[in-house]
Structure formats: C-alpha cells, structure tokens
Design an enzyme around this catalytic site. Structure first.
Site, PDB file in Angstrom:
ATOM      1  N   ARG A 153       9.454   7.409   5.382  1.00 24.23           N
ATOM      2  CA  ARG A 153       9.233   8.805   5.791  1.00 24.23           C
ATOM      3  C   ARG A 153       9.761   9.066   7.206  1.00 24.23           C
ATOM      4  O   ARG A 153      10.214  10.165   7.511  1.00 24.23           O
ATOM      5  CB  ARG A 153       7.752   9.152   5.668  1.00 24.23           C
ATOM      6  CG  ARG A 153       7.323   9.229   4.195  1.00 24.23           C
ATOM      7  CD  ARG A 153       5.826   9.140   4.021  1.00 24.23           C
ATOM      8  NE  ARG A 153       5.143  10.236   4.683  1.00 24.23           N
ATOM      9  CZ  ARG A 153       3.815  10.302   4.846  1.00 24.23           C
ATOM     10  NH1 ARG A 153       3.046   9.313   4.407  1.00 24.23           N
ATOM     11  NH2 ARG A 153       3.266  11.328   5.439  1.00 24.23           N
ATOM     12  N   TYR A 196      12.368   2.708  -2.860  1.00 24.25           N
ATOM     13  CA  TYR A 196      11.692   3.995  -2.674  1.00 24.25           C
ATOM     14  C   TYR A 196      12.688   5.125  -2.865  1.00 24.25           C
ATOM     15  O   TYR A 196      13.864   5.005  -2.506  1.00 24.25           O
ATOM     16  CB  TYR A 196      11.123   4.122  -1.252  1.00 24.25           C
ATOM     17  CG  TYR A 196       9.839   3.393  -1.006  1.00 24.25           C
ATOM     18  CD1 TYR A 196       8.619   3.959  -1.342  1.00 24.25           C
ATOM     19  CD2 TYR A 196       9.839   2.126  -0.412  1.00 24.25           C
ATOM     20  CE1 TYR A 196       7.430   3.295  -1.095  1.00 24.25           C
ATOM     21  CE2 TYR A 196       8.650   1.451  -0.167  1.00 24.25           C
ATOM     22  CZ  TYR A 196       7.449   2.045  -0.509  1.00 24.25           C
ATOM     23  OH  TYR A 196       6.275   1.391  -0.271  1.00 24.25           O
ATOM     24  N   ARG A 241       0.858  -1.174   0.000  1.00 27.39           N
ATOM     25  CA  ARG A 241       0.000   0.000   0.000  1.00 27.39           C
ATOM     26  C   ARG A 241       0.891   1.219   0.000  1.00 27.39           C
ATOM     27  O   ARG A 241       1.927   1.232   0.654  1.00 27.39           O
ATOM     28  CB  ARG A 241      -0.843   0.040   1.269  1.00 27.39           C
ATOM     29  CG  ARG A 241      -1.664  -1.201   1.468  1.00 27.39           C
ATOM     30  CD  ARG A 241      -2.189  -1.242   2.892  1.00 27.39           C
ATOM     31  NE  ARG A 241      -2.850  -2.525   3.111  1.00 27.39           N
ATOM     32  CZ  ARG A 241      -3.380  -2.895   4.268  1.00 27.39           C
ATOM     33  NH1 ARG A 241      -3.318  -2.090   5.321  1.00 27.39           N
ATOM     34  NH2 ARG A 241      -3.960  -4.067   4.375  1.00 27.39           N
ATOM     35  N   ASP A 250       0.641   5.319   1.029  1.00 30.50           N
ATOM     36  CA  ASP A 250      -0.240   6.186   1.811  1.00 30.50           C
ATOM     37  C   ASP A 250      -0.718   7.376   0.984  1.00 30.50           C
ATOM     38  O   ASP A 250      -0.198   7.645  -0.097  1.00 30.50           O
ATOM     39  CB  ASP A 250       0.502   6.660   3.061  1.00 30.50           C
ATOM     40  CG  ASP A 250       0.705   5.517   4.043  1.00 30.50           C
ATOM     41  OD1 ASP A 250      -0.294   4.892   4.434  1.00 30.50           O
ATOM     42  OD2 ASP A 250       1.873   5.235   4.399  1.00 30.50           O
TER      43      ASP A 250
END
Lengths: 258, 258
Positions: free
Chosen positions: A208, A112, A52, A54
């Site tokens: 993050r 990422y 997933r 966000d």
C-alpha cells in the site's frame, strides 16, 4: 491418535474484518476459521497463516495450516466449514501435508494485486474492491520506477510507521526481493488498472505504501529520479501516504511445490 | 419561479435495498434519492424512475427525472447529493431536460446484464455481484435459443408469477421486442460469463426468468426445441425458476437522443 497437518487455501472479503490476526477489537478471519474448525474437529484449533492481512484487505489465496487428530478426509475441511463460516470467508482447498510444512516459514513468496478505478464517479458496485482514484493517470510513466523496484532492496521507506523501531530492536531487516512489479490497464475497461507485486516477503503496509507513492509518479507529482531517491532514503517519511485497504488482494502464497 | 425538469443518471448497489420503488418494508433507492434531493432543493421532491428494479438488483445507469424550482446549476445535483447519499447510491449525471421528458414514458428501451461465476467455489469478493453457478456450462449451446428470443414475442412464459392476472385485467400485453440477446464468456476470466439483453421493455422478472431457463439449455437439461416450446406456451409454469437478484445489473436506459 495420529497428529495430522492440514494446509488450507482461503479466500475472504476483508471489508468487515479487523484483518487476519485474532484480536480483541473486532472480528478477524483467523478467529472465524478457528471457531468453525474447532466445531468440525471437536478440538481446540490454532491456525497459522502465511502472513497477516490488515483490516479491509481481501484474499483470493491465503494459505494457513493447522494440526489435528480428527480422522475425516481432508476434503471435509472444505464443504463443512464453508456451510458454517460467514459468507465473506471461504475455504478453497484443504490437503494433508507433511508435519514440517509451516504456512509462514515454508512460504517462498507472495503475490499481491491492487485494483483502482480512475473514472470521475465510481459505480457503487465497485466501491468495496477497487480504490477510487479519479485522476489523469499514465501507467507508462511508471515503468521505469517499477523496474527499479525489481530485485533486492531495503524497503524501509515503504514500511509501516513504527515498524522501524521494531526492526532495529529485533534485528529483522527490511530487505526484501521483488520478482514482479507491474502496472496493468484492463483493455476491456480502460478505467480499471491494477498493480501486481510478487516477492519473497513484504513488510507491513509495503504494498500500500509502494502503491501510494507510485500514484504520485503516475500523476507527474514525482519523477523516476525522485522515486529512486525515496527508495534509497530508507526513510518512511519520504514516501507518499498509504493507499487504502479496499483495493488490495493477497492473490497467492508461493511454496516450493506450487 | 420557473419549473425545471432534471434528468438524473444513477448507479447503485442493490444489495441492501428493497428495490427501487418507495415502500414501507425497508430502504429503497427512490426514497434515499427523494430525501437527499429534498434537502438540496428545500422542496418536496418526487422522483420518476425509468422503471423499477427489484430487491438486490444493481444499476450502472438507471435514469430518473424530477421537477424543481430550485435555481442551482444542474451539476449541483451530482456532487452535493453524492456527499449525502448512502455509499451504495451514486448520481452519475444531472442535466436540465425539456418539460415533456419523462424517464419512463420517453424511454425507448433498456439494457440489462446478468453475471455468473462458474467455478466450484466462489471467491467471497464476488458473491454480491455474480451469481454462483458451479456447473459445466456450454455457452455455445445457447446461441440458437438466444437467436429465437430476438425480435417481438409474447414473453408471458417469463413474466413474474401473479403478473398475468394483472395483465389480463389491465389489458397490458406481455409483448416485448428484444434487440440484443447475448451470452459472453470473459476471455481473461473463463469462469466469468454474462448474459446481455436489450429491448424496448421488460416484464417483471423477465430477465431473471429468461436467464434461469437459459441455464437449463446451457447445461443440457433443455433442448433448443424445448426452449422454443416454453416461449410459445405463454405460460410461466413451463419455464425454470427465477435466477437470483445479485447477478443482475440495469446497464442503460435508452432514449431517442442517446
């Protein structure tokens, strides 16, 4: 009718979505894809994503699969849907894969990227895809901390608040392995810098939260030793605030053959 | 009260605006700036831009001036307005300038950039700031045509349709001088290429019409000789369609001292 398994590679601009996963609160990428592929296949389609993302997080290479008995060539799951999907979602590739392929369970890792702009005032044309961080920032200060992150660790200190209880209940551990942890300044644009992380899996908000805490190291608010202590503490309360969503891109999902 | 003349440097994301110049049809950059600076100065503010950008065109360094009797330091025309302006407009700089400075009449030239993406399917996170041109494109084929554009020419062939009559009526000529005409591929992203044009002035749609026609040269649809003929024809009907607005950035306005 023969059941087929289709693997999709998907890019999206997460700005206007409530994330990947279907939910009641607002538009999601999964919902838009399922609706469009449902029209194309004339079936009820359920998409399984590799993970997933966000709300507000972007993707350049999300992977998902769905099963269908529709008989069109797999390439028809690219152009057709793209002409119907909202402009902020785009299917890059569609191929038939063996029945045992599962976008999430077959994945061996993900990459990422997180993009920043460090100038005093950010051009508005960058605001949706780069986090503005107008601070004197020394990427070289980060290298020892990035090296510490490489390999296998319990990343509880960088997991989303609230996830810990679920981890304890489900027995799902917060141990993950990072293969790549980099900070790169764009030589052509010295006000642009990026983090890149590749690993076998990522906890919720992990990138993050890592980025938020690494910014403190890069601006001399934390030493490498303090960063190491935070990692070792396995306690989310020790780390810095979560970096905003808009700078984060899911670049790639890794599978055995790719 | 002393009258001051303030020069602003402004960046904006043109996606959601009907261009620079105030008009009735929808939101414009000029209108948003005048409204915000009116609140800051408690005066009716009229902004004079170095030029107009069309709907959807972006700016990284538009210049404008306005006169005011407000007594705050010029730096107050940066932070204050930026906290009130829509997020797609941003004042980068504000300084007091002599009374005879005029953003448009004092300008000695402008630099524009036009960005493309040449891959088969464009990532949605690039769609607002790069025109998608999924063609086999050879920038090297363009160099002779770009060289032809350098210097002083009548650019009527690349002026917006309808401008010609006005030119004839007003006697305003279509002669402009280009100092720079380049096509660059980003070595780090071979699917990204850009045009950059600097000149003493640009006719309406001139950059987008030049770019549209140069794409035909880069894809072998026109030869260098045919491009030269189009320039010499001084006839808009000979050139290719106007390239879309979203790839165009006003990078800089040039003045004597900068």
């Amino acid at each position: 009718m023969q059941q087929r398994n289709i693997r999709l590679v998907i890019a999206y601009d997460g700005t206007n979505f409530c994330g990947w996963q279907r939910q009641r609160n607002g538009p999601t990428i999964q919902e838009a894809l399922e609706k469009t592929l449902g029209i194309i296949t004339q079936e009820t389609v359920q998409i399984h994503g590799a993970g997933r993302t966000d709300a507000g997080v972007h993707a350049l290479g999300m992977v998902a699969h769905f099963t269908t008995t529709a008989t069109m060539p797999a390439s028809a799951f690219v152009k057709g849907p793209n002409s119907m999907l909202p402009k902020d979602i785009c299917i890059l590739d569609a191929v038939d894969v063996p029945a045992d392929f599962h976008a999430r369970f077959s994945a061996q890792g993900k990459t990422y990227r997180y993009d920043f702009f460090t100038g005093a005032i950010q051009p508005p044309t960058e605001r949706l895809y780069r986090t503005h961080f107008p601070c004197s920032f020394d990427p070289n200060r980060l290298h020892p901390s990035l090296d510490l992150l490489m390999g296998t660790h319990d990343f509880s200190s960088f997991e989303a608040v609230g996830s810990r209880d679920r981890t304890l209940t489900t027995g799902r551990m917060a141990v993950r392995t990072l293969f790549q942890a980099q900070c790169l300044v764009d030589p052509a644009h010295p006000e642009h810098f990026s983090f890149r992380f590749a690993g076998d899996g990522f906890l919720r908000y992990m990138v993050r939260n890592l980025v938020g805490t690494l910014l403190w190291v890069g601006t001399d608010r934390l030493s490498t030793e303090q960063f190491q202590d935070i990692l070792a503490a396995k306690n989310r309360e020790r780390a810095a605030p979560t970096a905003p969503a808009c700078g984060l891109f899911l670049e790639k999902v890794h599978y055995e053959e790719s």
